[in-house]
Design an enzyme around this catalytic site. Structure first.
Site, PDB file in Angstrom:
ATOM      1  N   LEU A 103      19.196  -4.874   5.589  1.00 32.87           N
ATOM      2  CA  LEU A 103      20.394  -4.945   4.446  1.00 32.87           C
ATOM      3  C   LEU A 103      21.569  -4.493   5.053  1.00 32.87           C
ATOM      4  O   LEU A 103      21.673  -4.546   6.447  1.00 32.87           O
ATOM      5  CB  LEU A 103      19.655  -3.493   4.020  1.00 32.87           C
ATOM      6  CG  LEU A 103      18.809  -2.894   2.930  1.00 32.87           C
ATOM      7  CD1 LEU A 103      18.254  -1.940   2.087  1.00 32.87           C
ATOM      8  CD2 LEU A 103      17.883  -4.187   2.455  1.00 32.87           C
ATOM      9  N   ASP A 157      16.112   0.227  11.834  1.00 33.28           N
ATOM     10  CA  ASP A 157      14.713   0.884  11.819  1.00 33.28           C
ATOM     11  C   ASP A 157      15.240   1.786  13.136  1.00 33.28           C
ATOM     12  O   ASP A 157      14.755   3.296  13.245  1.00 33.28           O
ATOM     13  CB  ASP A 157      13.339   0.690  12.693  1.00 33.28           C
ATOM     14  CG  ASP A 157      12.713  -0.338  12.507  1.00 33.28           C
ATOM     15  OD1 ASP A 157      12.908  -0.829  10.673  1.00 33.28           O
ATOM     16  OD2 ASP A 157      12.473  -1.428  12.460  1.00 33.28           O
ATOM     17  N   GLU A 209       0.866   7.092   7.027  1.00 32.84           N
ATOM     18  CA  GLU A 209       2.287   6.765   6.345  1.00 32.84           C
ATOM     19  C   GLU A 209       1.742   7.316   4.861  1.00 32.84           C
ATOM     20  O   GLU A 209       3.057   7.502   4.187  1.00 32.84           O
ATOM     21  CB  GLU A 209       2.426   5.324   6.428  1.00 32.84           C
ATOM     22  CG  GLU A 209       2.488   4.628   8.024  1.00 32.84           C
ATOM     23  CD  GLU A 209       2.617   3.093   7.895  1.00 32.84           C
ATOM     24  OE1 GLU A 209       3.360   3.057   6.814  1.00 32.84           O
ATOM     25  OE2 GLU A 209       2.330   2.304   8.907  1.00 32.84           O
ATOM     26  N   SER A 265       0.678  -1.355   0.459  1.00 35.57           N
ATOM     27  CA  SER A 265       0.180   0.314  -0.012  1.00 35.57           C
ATOM     28  C   SER A 265       0.862   1.436  -0.095  1.00 35.57           C
ATOM     29  O   SER A 265       0.718   2.318  -0.181  1.00 35.57           O
ATOM     30  CB  SER A 265      -1.144  -0.384   1.567  1.00 35.57           C
ATOM     31  OG  SER A 265       0.136  -0.275   2.265  1.00 35.57           O
ATOM     32  N   ASN A 266       2.030   1.114   0.423  1.00 37.93           N
ATOM     33  CA  ASN A 266       2.823   2.463   0.334  1.00 37.93           C
ATOM     34  C   ASN A 266       3.468   2.407  -0.747  1.00 37.93           C
ATOM     35  O   ASN A 266       3.384   3.292  -1.544  1.00 37.93           O
ATOM     36  CB  ASN A 266       3.655   2.358   1.666  1.00 37.93           C
ATOM     37  CG  ASN A 266       3.548   2.662   3.108  1.00 37.93           C
ATOM     38  OD1 ASN A 266       2.945   4.223   3.165  1.00 37.93           O
ATOM     39  ND2 ASN A 266       3.110   1.435   4.063  1.00 37.93           N
ATOM     40  N   HIS A 304       8.172   3.536   8.913  1.00 38.06           N
ATOM     41  CA  HIS A 304       8.135   2.695   9.758  1.00 38.06           C
ATOM     42  C   HIS A 304       7.253   3.458  11.090  1.00 38.06           C
ATOM     43  O   HIS A 304       6.939   4.225  10.787  1.00 38.06           O
ATOM     44  CB  HIS A 304       9.601   2.671  10.999  1.00 38.06           C
ATOM     45  CG  HIS A 304       9.302   1.203  12.304  1.00 38.06           C
ATOM     46  ND1 HIS A 304       9.377   0.515  11.595  1.00 38.06           N
ATOM     47  CD2 HIS A 304       8.896   1.186  13.507  1.00 38.06           C
ATOM     48  CE1 HIS A 304       9.188  -0.282  12.850  1.00 38.06           C
ATOM     49  NE2 HIS A 304       8.852   0.402  13.788  1.00 38.06           N
ATOM     50  N   ASN A 358      13.489   4.115   4.773  1.00 37.27           N
ATOM     51  CA  ASN A 358      12.450   3.562   4.464  1.00 37.27           C
ATOM     52  C   ASN A 358      10.800   4.549   5.654  1.00 37.27           C
ATOM     53  O   ASN A 358      11.246   5.508   6.197  1.00 37.27           O
ATOM     54  CB  ASN A 358      13.123   2.014   6.016  1.00 37.27           C
ATOM     55  CG  ASN A 358      12.242   1.291   6.090  1.00 37.27           C
ATOM     56  OD1 ASN A 358      11.408   1.260   5.836  1.00 37.27           O
ATOM     57  ND2 ASN A 358      11.552   0.844   7.666  1.00 37.27           N
TER      58      ASN A 358
HETATM   59  C1  GRF Z   1       3.953  -0.586   6.498  1.00 36.39           C
HETATM   60  O1  GRF Z   1       3.297  -0.581   7.976  1.00 36.39           O
HETATM   61  C2  GRF Z   1       5.139   0.136   7.040  1.00 36.39           C
HETATM   62  O2  GRF Z   1       5.305   1.437   7.845  1.00 36.39           O
HETATM   63  C3  GRF Z   1       6.193  -1.000   7.173  1.00 36.39           C
HETATM   64  O3  GRF Z   1       5.401  -2.182   6.780  1.00 36.39           O
HETATM   65  C4  GRF Z   1       4.275  -1.656   6.413  1.00 36.39           C
HETATM   66  C5  GRF Z   1       3.723  -2.144   4.851  1.00 36.39           C
HETATM   67  O4  GRF Z   1       2.540  -1.994   4.732  1.00 36.39           O
HETATM   68  N1  GRF Z   1       7.387  -0.937   6.827  1.00 36.39           N
HETATM   69  P1  GRF Z   1       2.216  -1.966   2.936  1.00 36.39           P
HETATM   70  O5  GRF Z   1       3.014  -3.273   3.006  1.00 36.39           O
HETATM   71  O6  GRF Z   1       3.203  -0.848   2.478  1.00 36.39           O
HETATM   72  O7  GRF Z   1       0.831  -1.723   2.261  1.00 36.39           O
END
Ligand code: GRF
Length: 201
Positions: free
Chosen positions: A93, A145, A174, A13-14, A109, A107
């Site tokens: 990584l 992180d 996010e 989703s991000n 988080h 990244n």
């Molecule tokens: C998100 O909550 C992000 O912050 C974390 O993993 C999740 C990934 O969600 N690192 P998506 O795959 O982007 O929906």
């Protein structure tokens, strides 16, 4: 044109939110050159394909980490990627990867780092009993992180929250924050001093 490489392991989703921001101009003069997943069945790969983004599944398949990462780095280079965005990429990584893209790996988080790094950050926040949590975009270093913080958004924790409701509320933030942070980094409008990332126009 700046080129992003997005690394995912799951839902994506991000990645999708970054693509929206690329398409609507919040991240201007940029394209997502490639979405790479370490799981061939990651739902995010399908999402990327629907949006006609180039995708590649690069699974570890029991190989040494260096070999697996070497293939990922080669793919990112082949696509001439300027900035690597981890978006739910579930692997740490190595130094070699970080060196290859030092200062060019971000990244997202789902907590206000340095609180609650690692897995299940929203669950950790609920269990700890904090009243506010949120999300963080940071540069990636060799730690979990632990890299320098670029941007954060605060999200309140409600008494009735479950892991699901809190995660959903953080996720909305996010998606906005990641696009803003990527745009800022691509514009080069920041200065790093020690651990502090100052925003400057
Ligand atoms: C998100 O909550 C992000 O912050 C974390 O993993 C999740 C990934 O969600 N690192 P998506 O795959 O982007 O929906």
């Amino acid at each position: 044109m700046k080129k992003l490489g997005v690394l995912i392991s799951g839902r994506g989703s991000n990645m999708h939110a970054l693509h929206e921001a690329v398409c609507d101009g919040r991240i201007p003069d940029t394209l997502i050159a490639v979405v790479i997943s370490d799981h061939a069945d990651a739902p995010g790969l399908g999402l990327a394909r629907e949006r006609r983004i180039t995708t590649q599944a690069i699974e570890r398949n029991g190989r040494e980490r260096s070999q697996h990462e070497g293939e990922i780095i080669a793919a990112l280079r082949a696509h001439d990627v300027d900035l690597v965005c981890l978006a739910g990429y579930m692997r740490l990584l190595s130094h070699t990867f970080i060196e290859a893209y030092r200062g060019r790996v971000l990244n997202i988080h789902p907590s206000l780092l340095p609180a609650f790094p690692g897995l299940c950050a929203q669950r950790q926040a609920l269990d700890y009993g904090v009243k506010y949590t949120g999300c963080t975009v940071h540069f990636v270093d060799e730690t979990t992180d632990g890299g320098c913080i670029i941007a954060q958004t605060v999200v309140p924790v409600h008494d009735a929250d479950t892991e699901e409701t809190l995660s959903a509320r953080i996720l909305i933030e996010e998606h906005k924050l990641y696009a803003e942070a990527v745009a800022l980094v691509l514009r080069g409008e920041y200065e790093i001093s020690g651990r502090r990332v100052a925003h400057c126009a």
